[in-house]
Design an enzyme around this catalytic site. Structure first.
Site, mmCIF file in Angstrom:
data_model
loop_
_atom_site.group_PDB
_atom_site.id
_atom_site.type_symbol
_atom_site.label_atom_id
_atom_site.label_comp_id
_atom_site.label_asym_id
_atom_site.label_seq_id
_atom_site.Cartn_x
_atom_site.Cartn_y
_atom_site.Cartn_z
ATOM 1 N N ASP A 30 0.863 -1.178 0.000
ATOM 2 C CA ASP A 30 0.000 0.000 0.000
ATOM 3 C C ASP A 30 0.898 1.226 0.000
ATOM 4 O O ASP A 30 1.970 1.218 0.610
ATOM 5 C CB ASP A 30 -0.900 0.010 1.237
ATOM 6 C CG ASP A 30 -2.006 -1.030 1.164
ATOM 7 O OD1 ASP A 30 -2.437 -1.373 0.052
ATOM 8 O OD2 ASP A 30 -2.447 -1.496 2.229
ATOM 9 N N ASP A 70 -6.934 -1.207 -4.703
ATOM 10 C CA ASP A 70 -7.980 -0.878 -3.727
ATOM 11 C C ASP A 70 -8.899 0.214 -4.270
ATOM 12 O O ASP A 70 -10.127 0.127 -4.162
ATOM 13 C CB ASP A 70 -7.369 -0.387 -2.412
ATOM 14 C CG ASP A 70 -6.517 -1.430 -1.714
ATOM 15 O OD1 ASP A 70 -6.744 -2.640 -1.923
ATOM 16 O OD2 ASP A 70 -5.614 -1.034 -0.953
#
Length: 172
Positions: A126, A148
């Site tokens: 991330d 995401d």
């Protein structure tokens, strides 16, 4: 036309490619656990964190075997089912073209994160962190990535399409 049903997978492929390239750049240039860039008066951070759970760190304490089941096997099955729904003649009249594109966006994001889970020891890269200004009791929104974002945007678009297309009358 048969080929037309596969066209939404161009979106899936684009999401996967952009996601994996961005993650590779982050892994190469930014040490894990650090913030490399702060932009827009600290609103946006480009950083490098690894998530060994799912949204909002749910499941981070699960045993590895269960993580493989819940974070690899079940999502893989879901991506296969969504891909089948996109291409199947069985759903030709139930799923509109725009809904197929939304499902393809979900597939692209899901596969992008599955690649990380499979090839990065169950840990998803991330790298996008945004200031949440205290909303929902969080100073910063949980760090995320292109995959995401693709899933969230695709789900929101799908919900809006269903709500505003008049199809909901048929669902009641």
């Amino acid at each position: 036309m048969k080929g037309k049903r596969y066209l939404p997978f161009l979106l899936s492929a684009a999401v996967i490619i952009i996601d994996q390239i961005s993650k590779a750049v982050i892994v190469h240039y930014i040490p894990e656990g650090s913030v490399a860039v702060r932009l827009f008066n600290d609103f946006l951070w480009i950083c490098h964190v690894r998530n060994d759970a799912v949204a909002f760190s749910m499941g981070d304490s699960l045993p590895v075997a269960l993580k493989y089941i819940f974070f690899v096997c079940l999502p893989l099955l879901l991506m296969i089912l969504l891909s089948w729904a996109i291409t199947s003649r069985r759903f030709e009249h139930e799923i509109s073209a725009s809904e197929r594109w939304c499902l393809a966006g979900i597939v692209g994001g899901g596969v992008g994160n599955l690649i990380d889970r499979i090839f990065r020891s169950l840990r998803v890269v991330d790298w996008i962190s945004t200031n949440n200004y205290g909303w929902f009791g969080m100073e910063r929104f949980p760090t995320y990535n292109v995959a995401d974002a693709a899933v969230v945007i695709s789900v929101l678009c799908l919900v809006l399409i269903v709500i505003f297309s008049g199809r909901r009358k048929h669902l009641e």
